[in-house]
Design an enzyme around this catalytic site. Structure first.
Site, PDB file in Angstrom:
ATOM      1  CB  SER A 252      -5.059  12.754  -4.978  1.00  0.00           C
ATOM      2  OG  SER A 252      -6.135  11.835  -4.875  1.00  0.00           O
ATOM      3  CE  LYS A 253      -8.030  19.758  -3.481  1.00  0.00           C
ATOM      4  NZ  LYS A 253      -8.101  20.271  -4.831  1.00  0.00           N
ATOM      5  NE  ARG A 254      -8.415   9.357  -6.332  1.00  0.00           N
ATOM      6  CZ  ARG A 254      -7.886   8.197  -5.983  1.00  0.00           C
ATOM      7  NH1 ARG A 254      -8.633   7.260  -5.446  1.00  0.00           N
ATOM      8  NH2 ARG A 254      -6.604   7.956  -6.186  1.00  0.00           N
ATOM      9  CG  HIS A 255      -5.904   9.002  -0.874  1.00  0.00           C
ATOM     10  ND1 HIS A 255      -5.194   9.409  -1.979  1.00  0.00           N
ATOM     11  CD2 HIS A 255      -6.166   7.693  -1.062  1.00  0.00           C
ATOM     12  CE1 HIS A 255      -5.031   8.381  -2.793  1.00  0.00           C
ATOM     13  NE2 HIS A 255      -5.617   7.338  -2.267  1.00  0.00           N
ATOM     14  N   GLY A 256      -8.601  12.335   1.328  1.00  0.00           N
ATOM     15  CA  GLY A 256      -8.864  13.201   2.491  1.00  0.00           C
ATOM     16  C   GLY A 256      -7.980  14.426   2.413  1.00  0.00           C
TER      17      GLY A 256
END
Ligand code: GLU
Length: 480
Positions: A252-256
């Site tokens: 997800s976006k959390r990972h970049g």
């Protein structure tokens, strides 16, 4: 004839997971000389946007995943946008009602809530059934609906039996009897539910293989029951495992960056993204890590798609991109670089042609140095700006005893006739030799003096590309 489809919902950018699903469908279609269909699943009216659909199509085109049938190109099984197929869904929903495999429901939302609450209270699974819901189908209720202009929703009568899916990737998946109850297929607003629309579309579009993310595996139960109700042939299903972030949770976006669009902006090449994404779940028989699209098409098979989740490794993708950048001809490299060069304000697009010779050499000089095209402005900035080395740098020039060499280099550069790579190389070498200077520290210092940096393209390219005036200017201000 193999027919596959990619069926994105236009509710945002195309993510790497979606792009990989599209790619697997594309590879399978091409490998089998089949047809690749693009279908836009825009029945979630609140979240779907035209802008998102445009961006999906643009990104798919940028990736080179061309479709044979789709909303823009049309085809014999269209329309290819679900919002344009509402009549078909209505007709198909009522075909089931006629066969007594579905029914209209006149129950009100608050009544449904109450039924559900009671079932939960009694520790029963909250499954609706015809017996429960049809109690509300009274003449009075029908009149009330008619008076208020309401339409009933349509429920599918879920047969209570076990369903078994033989998935091409997951293997045998059994859905136990009683897993779900009756479910809505057609809303009172005239809009179908995903699980229903997808079956109607896949069946009418004669899709032979449904290749999609395994987040849809549980939906397949409803879909199997619907195919059965219509007595329509089942497509083959192939559920691809999710892509996970390095921490093991769903990417997800959390990972970049996860949107393909982000990778395009960072200067990833479509070819390298496709190469990397294919290897997230599929493996080449010879374990080739760098594998061009043609080769992937030739060798793709669902048997080599892993049933385990794949971990997204941004560093690996960067490495793959670097490999692809090195394979570009200077001309292709320049073509890819122009947006980054103009964006950085180094020159306008109209000046590219006039500076082509210089730019092509610059491309050769930096091609081995970068992994993303957005590193190009940084690599080229010493040529377009005037970076001034720090006073410490200049001081160490004295301390390291390099001043005489720099003085001589200035004189020689000032007087050599030609400014060709070979002349530059021999001049620098002669200066080092004649002044008995340590070549390593001299080259390093020359780089710092000319670019105010420790690293970058090969030194002789820097000197040549800067041109005599700039080089003399930068050497001249050392005051040696
Ligand atoms: N519209 C669905 C999605 O974007 C596609 C589901 C399917 O491929 O069946 O997830």
């Amino acid at each position: 004839m193999v027919r596959v489809r990619f069926a994105p919902s236009p509710t945002g950018f195309l993510h790497v997971g979606g792009a990989r699903t599209a790619l697997f469908n594309y590879l399978f279609a091409k490998n089998q000389n089949g047809v690749f269909v693009l279908r836009i699943e825009d029945t979630d009216l609140e979240r779907s946007t035209k802008e998102s659909e445009r961006s999906l199509l643009r990104t798919m085109k940028w990736l080179g995943l061309d479709w044979d049938e789709g909303p823009d190109v049309g085809g014999p099984k269209g329309p290819y946008r679900q919002s344009e197929r509402l009549d078909i869904y209505r007709r198909m929903a009522y075909a089931l009602v006629e066969k007594d495999k579905a029914y209209e429901a006149y129950v009100l939302p608050e009544e449904l809530e109450a039924i559900r609450g009671k079932m939960l209270e009694n520790k029963e699974s909250p499954h609706y059934s015809y017996e429960i819901i049809s109690q509300y189908d009274t003449p009075e209720r029908r009149q009330e609906f008619a008076r208020k202009g309401w339409s009933p929703v349509v429920y599918f009568k879920m047969p209570q039996k076990e369903y078994v899916l033989n998935d091409r990737i997951k293997g045998r998946v059994a859905f136990k009897e009683g897993t779900i109850g009756d479910f809505v297929i057609f809303r009172s607003t005239g809009v179908p539910i995903y699980n229903f629309a997808v079956v109607v579309d896949d069946a009418l579009m004669e899709i032979t293989h449904v290749i999609r993310g395994d987040d849809h595996l549980s939906n397949t139960l409803r879909q199997l029951a619907l195919y059965e109700a219509y007595q329509m042939p089942l497509p083959e299903f192939a559920h691809v495992s999710m892509i996970l972030g390095p921490d093991g949770s769903r990417l997800s976006k959390r990972h970049g960056a996860t949107a393909v669009e982000n990778f395009r902006e960072m200067g990833y090449l479509p070819s390298s993204l496709l190469n990397y994404l294919a290897l997230l779940g599929w493996s080449h028989a010879q374990d080739n890590e760098i594998c061009a699209l043609e080769e992937m098409i030739r060798t793709f098979s669902l048997e080599r798609v892993s049933s385990n989740p794949a971990i997204f490794d941004a560093e690996k993708l960067r490495w793959v991109n670097g490999m692809y950048i090195r394979q570009l001809t200077p001309e292709a490299m320049l073509e890819n670089a122009v947006p980054f060069i103009t964006e950085a304000g180094f020159m306008g697009p109209e000046n590219v042609d006039a500076n082509k010779k210089w730019l092509l050499e610059a491309m050769k000089a930096i091609q081995n140095e970068i992994h993303q095209l957005d590193e190009i402005p940084g690599q080229l900035s010493p040529f377009f700006t005037d970076p001034i080395p720090t006073t410490e740098t200049l001081r160490s020039l004295e301390d390291d005893g390099l001043s005489p060499a720099f003085k001589l280099l200035y004189e020689r550069f000032d007087t050599i006739n030609a400014w060709e790579i070979t002349d530059i190389v021999s001049t620098i070498k002669a200066v080092v030799k004649e002044t008995k200077t340590n070549p390593k520290s001299f080259y390093h210092m020359l780089r710092v003096v000319l670019t105010a940096r420790d690293t970058g393209p090969e030194l002789v390219y820097i000197v040549h590309l800067l041109g005599r005036n700039k080089v003399l200017n930068r050497l001249g201000r050392l005051g040696v």
